[in-house]
Design a protein around this motif. Sequence first.
Motif, PDB file in Angstrom:
ATOM      1  N   SER A 113     -37.661  13.234  13.004  1.00 21.89           N
ATOM      2  CA  SER A 113     -37.323  12.278  14.463  1.00 21.89           C
ATOM      3  C   SER A 113     -36.131  11.745  13.818  1.00 21.89           C
ATOM      4  CB  SER A 113     -37.952  11.622  14.908  1.00 21.89           C
ATOM      5  OG  SER A 113     -37.117  11.303  15.657  1.00 21.89           O
ATOM      6  N   LYS A 114     -34.920  11.739  14.355  1.00 20.42           N
ATOM      7  CA  LYS A 114     -33.518  10.483  14.283  1.00 20.42           C
ATOM      8  C   LYS A 114     -33.887   9.627  14.469  1.00 20.42           C
ATOM      9  CE  LYS A 114     -31.242  13.796  12.427  1.00 20.42           C
ATOM     10  NZ  LYS A 114     -31.115  14.522  11.177  1.00 20.42           N
ATOM     11  N   GLU A 115     -34.408   9.143  15.382  1.00 18.23           N
ATOM     12  CA  GLU A 115     -35.141   7.847  15.483  1.00 18.23           C
ATOM     13  C   GLU A 115     -35.102   6.689  14.400  1.00 18.23           C
ATOM     14  OE1 GLU A 115     -39.166   7.668  17.708  1.00 18.23           O
ATOM     15  OE2 GLU A 115     -37.907   8.867  19.588  1.00 18.23           O
ATOM     16  N   ARG A 116     -35.741   7.295  13.075  1.00 15.82           N
ATOM     17  CA  ARG A 116     -35.783   6.849  11.822  1.00 15.82           C
ATOM     18  C   ARG A 116     -34.623   5.922  11.877  1.00 15.82           C
ATOM     19  NH1 ARG A 116     -32.746   9.820   7.993  1.00 15.82           N
ATOM     20  NH2 ARG A 116     -33.081  12.139   8.879  1.00 15.82           N
ATOM     21  N   LEU A 117     -33.385   6.493  12.071  1.00 14.81           N
ATOM     22  CA  LEU A 117     -32.351   6.389  11.639  1.00 14.81           C
ATOM     23  C   LEU A 117     -31.580   4.601  12.629  1.00 14.81           C
ATOM     24  CD1 LEU A 117     -29.954   9.558  12.155  1.00 14.81           C
ATOM     25  CD2 LEU A 117     -30.938   8.573  10.186  1.00 14.81           C
ATOM     26  N   ALA A 118     -32.954   4.700  13.114  1.00 11.68           N
ATOM     27  CA  ALA A 118     -32.532   2.804  13.416  1.00 11.68           C
ATOM     28  C   ALA A 118     -33.231   2.063  13.499  1.00 11.68           C
ATOM     29  CB  ALA A 118     -32.872   3.022  16.157  1.00 11.68           C
ATOM     30  N   GLN A 119     -34.385   2.702  12.291  1.00 15.53           N
ATOM     31  CA  GLN A 119     -35.527   1.957  12.390  1.00 15.53           C
ATOM     32  C   GLN A 119     -35.829   1.056  11.269  1.00 15.53           C
ATOM     33  OE1 GLN A 119     -37.776   5.188  13.006  1.00 15.53           O
ATOM     34  NE2 GLN A 119     -40.091   3.868  13.882  1.00 15.53           N
ATOM     35  N   ASP A 120     -35.944   0.130  10.488  1.00 13.34           N
ATOM     36  CA  ASP A 120     -35.058  -1.026  10.056  1.00 13.34           C
ATOM     37  C   ASP A 120     -36.323  -0.595   8.293  1.00 13.34           C
ATOM     38  OD1 ASP A 120     -34.126  -2.583  11.711  1.00 13.34           O
ATOM     39  OD2 ASP A 120     -36.082  -4.051  12.411  1.00 13.34           O
ATOM     40  N   ARG A 121     -37.862   0.031   9.118  1.00 14.37           N
ATOM     41  CA  ARG A 121     -37.590   1.046   7.600  1.00 14.37           C
ATOM     42  C   ARG A 121     -38.520   2.172   7.845  1.00 14.37           C
ATOM     43  NH1 ARG A 121     -41.540  -3.057   4.628  1.00 14.37           N
ATOM     44  NH2 ARG A 121     -43.261  -1.836   5.546  1.00 14.37           N
ATOM     45  N   VAL A 122     -38.278   2.313   6.334  1.00 18.30           N
ATOM     46  CA  VAL A 122     -38.999   3.844   6.574  1.00 18.30           C
ATOM     47  C   VAL A 122     -39.346   4.279   5.185  1.00 18.30           C
ATOM     48  CG1 VAL A 122     -37.952   6.361   7.555  1.00 18.30           C
ATOM     49  CG2 VAL A 122     -36.866   4.918   7.937  1.00 18.30           C
ATOM     50  N   TRP A 123     -40.381   4.764   5.625  1.00 24.58           N
ATOM     51  CA  TRP A 123     -41.444   5.627   4.235  1.00 24.58           C
ATOM     52  C   TRP A 123     -41.308   6.733   4.599  1.00 24.58           C
ATOM     53  CZ3 TRP A 123     -44.254   2.743   0.796  1.00 24.58           C
ATOM     54  CH2 TRP A 123     -45.492   1.872   2.215  1.00 24.58           C
ATOM     55  N   ILE A 124     -40.391   7.126   2.653  1.00 27.02           N
ATOM     56  CA  ILE A 124     -39.605   8.531   2.750  1.00 27.02           C
ATOM     57  C   ILE A 124     -41.072   9.161   1.640  1.00 27.02           C
ATOM     58  CG2 ILE A 124     -37.782   9.739   1.198  1.00 27.02           C
ATOM     59  CD1 ILE A 124     -35.970   7.496   2.199  1.00 27.02           C
ATOM     60  N   ILE A 125     -41.431  10.449   2.112  1.00 31.80           N
ATOM     61  CA  ILE A 125     -42.854  10.759   1.209  1.00 31.80           C
ATOM     62  C   ILE A 125     -42.604  12.629   1.094  1.00 31.80           C
ATOM     63  CG2 ILE A 125     -44.820  11.543   1.993  1.00 31.80           C
ATOM     64  CD1 ILE A 125     -45.254   8.557   3.455  1.00 31.80           C
ATOM     65  N   ASP A 126     -42.904  13.082  -0.220  1.00 36.91           N
ATOM     66  CA  ASP A 126     -42.939  13.889  -0.588  1.00 36.91           C
ATOM     67  C   ASP A 126     -44.197  14.337  -0.811  1.00 36.91           C
ATOM     68  OD1 ASP A 126     -43.312  16.955  -2.063  1.00 36.91           O
ATOM     69  OD2 ASP A 126     -41.202  16.383  -2.566  1.00 36.91           O
ATOM     70  N   PRO A 127     -44.850  15.516  -0.196  1.00 39.64           N
ATOM     71  CA  PRO A 127     -47.262  14.910   0.405  1.00 39.64           C
ATOM     72  C   PRO A 127     -47.236  16.053  -1.366  1.00 39.64           C
ATOM     73  CG  PRO A 127     -46.400  14.979   2.572  1.00 39.64           C
ATOM     74  CD  PRO A 127     -44.852  15.202   2.033  1.00 39.64           C
ATOM     75  N   LEU A 128     -46.151  16.476  -1.717  1.00 45.53           N
ATOM     76  CA  LEU A 128     -46.903  17.715  -3.078  1.00 45.53           C
ATOM     77  C   LEU A 128     -45.559  18.282  -3.100  1.00 45.53           C
ATOM     78  CD1 LEU A 128     -48.805  19.341  -4.239  1.00 45.53           C
ATOM     79  CD2 LEU A 128     -48.951  20.437  -3.213  1.00 45.53           C
ATOM     80  N   ASP A 129     -44.850  17.238  -4.847  1.00 46.76           N
ATOM     81  CA  ASP A 129     -43.725  18.077  -5.251  1.00 46.76           C
ATOM     82  C   ASP A 129     -44.221  18.608  -6.234  1.00 46.76           C
ATOM     83  OD1 ASP A 129     -41.090  17.533  -5.732  1.00 46.76           O
ATOM     84  OD2 ASP A 129     -41.539  16.494  -7.361  1.00 46.76           O
ATOM     85  N   GLY A 130     -43.810  20.341  -6.309  1.00 45.07           N
ATOM     86  CA  GLY A 130     -44.177  20.653  -7.483  1.00 45.07           C
ATOM     87  C   GLY A 130     -45.294  21.761  -6.762  1.00 45.07           C
ATOM     88  N   THR A 131     -44.699  22.199  -5.723  1.00 43.00           N
ATOM     89  CA  THR A 131     -46.187  23.126  -5.299  1.00 43.00           C
ATOM     90  C   THR A 131     -46.261  24.193  -6.238  1.00 43.00           C
ATOM     91  OG1 THR A 131     -44.440  24.519  -4.147  1.00 43.00           O
ATOM     92  CG2 THR A 131     -45.471  22.436  -3.233  1.00 43.00           C
ATOM     93  N   ARG A 132     -45.660  24.256  -6.832  1.00 40.61           N
ATOM     94  CA  ARG A 132     -45.529  26.194  -7.730  1.00 40.61           C
ATOM     95  C   ARG A 132     -46.647  25.583  -8.613  1.00 40.61           C
ATOM     96  NH1 ARG A 132     -41.153  28.492 -11.712  1.00 40.61           N
ATOM     97  NH2 ARG A 132     -42.800  29.588 -13.164  1.00 40.61           N
ATOM     98  N   GLU A 133     -46.726  24.076  -9.321  1.00 43.84           N
ATOM     99  CA  GLU A 133     -47.642  23.959 -10.156  1.00 43.84           C
ATOM    100  C   GLU A 133     -49.298  24.126 -10.082  1.00 43.84           C
ATOM    101  OE1 GLU A 133     -43.404  24.416 -11.771  1.00 43.84           O
ATOM    102  OE2 GLU A 133     -44.155  22.986 -10.656  1.00 43.84           O
TER     103      GLU A 133
END
Length: 288
Positions: A98-118
């Motif tokens: 959602s591009k609404e995040r660009l106007a927000q003061d705080r944004v959580w940046i998340i990768d729920p699972l990094d390394g799906t192969r492993e």
Amino acid sequence: MTFEAQPEKIEQSEAEPENVKQSEAGVPTPEILASDHLLAAWLAETAGRRLLEVRATSGLEGKELKDAGDLAAHELLMELVAEHRPQDGVLSEEGKDSKERLAQDRVWIIDPLDGTREFSEPPRDDWAVHVALWASSNGGELIAGAVAQPALADASLQSTFHTGAAPVVPPSTSARPRIAVSRSRPPAFVEALAEELGAELVPMGSAGVKMMSVVRDISDAYVHAGGQYEWDSAAPVAVAAAAGLFTSRIDGSPLRYNQDDVYLPDVIVCRPELSEQILSFIKRHGVE
């Protein structure tokens, strides 16, 4: 990036830092809720436990296990952020941007699972959960981050690093530099870089695990130019920077997050004493 954090040793007797442990009811304590650093760690660890459950009980394999893990961790993290930080925006690998995040003061940046192969190859432990927080009020920088590696079997090793207790990177135990690379064939430019530095290549999965390998003294550098997105590096970069490691893009410019275009194709995380040599090599030879 600046973090108000207390140093924390790499090894400890428990898998979870004491101040990040959840209550018996499975909810964050008031201390955790009062700190973005501790909340990031709690979120990453809670999602990590969910992923371990999926891995152990779903009966799935291969792509089905990858997809189930991604979805379970993503849905849980979205629910928890909405509950505990309802005014904040979210950018997640598995969610619609959602591009609404660009106007927000705080944004959580998340990768729920990094390394799906492993993750889909039990008992491999080189996969991770990334949770970072960006704030416009801090000059548009990351202000908190955590990387959880839930499947680590050795209880003496810290499974979660976060910016509220910056890890202390030990002196290198290797006689020559070590560069973390993917399990498949490393890029030619990294092989050439290793040759110039007299370095050893150390293969492993997950971008986050590679960056944390520098923190753990398993490697001394991670140099990537093969394409990534903000969620691949935000949390590991936040932790690495808090630990005093060098972080930048491959041209030496700062890593910028919560951008309109979330493609962030390259990153360097390394011991500070190696940064000039790495940047000089890339400037002279490129990454093709």
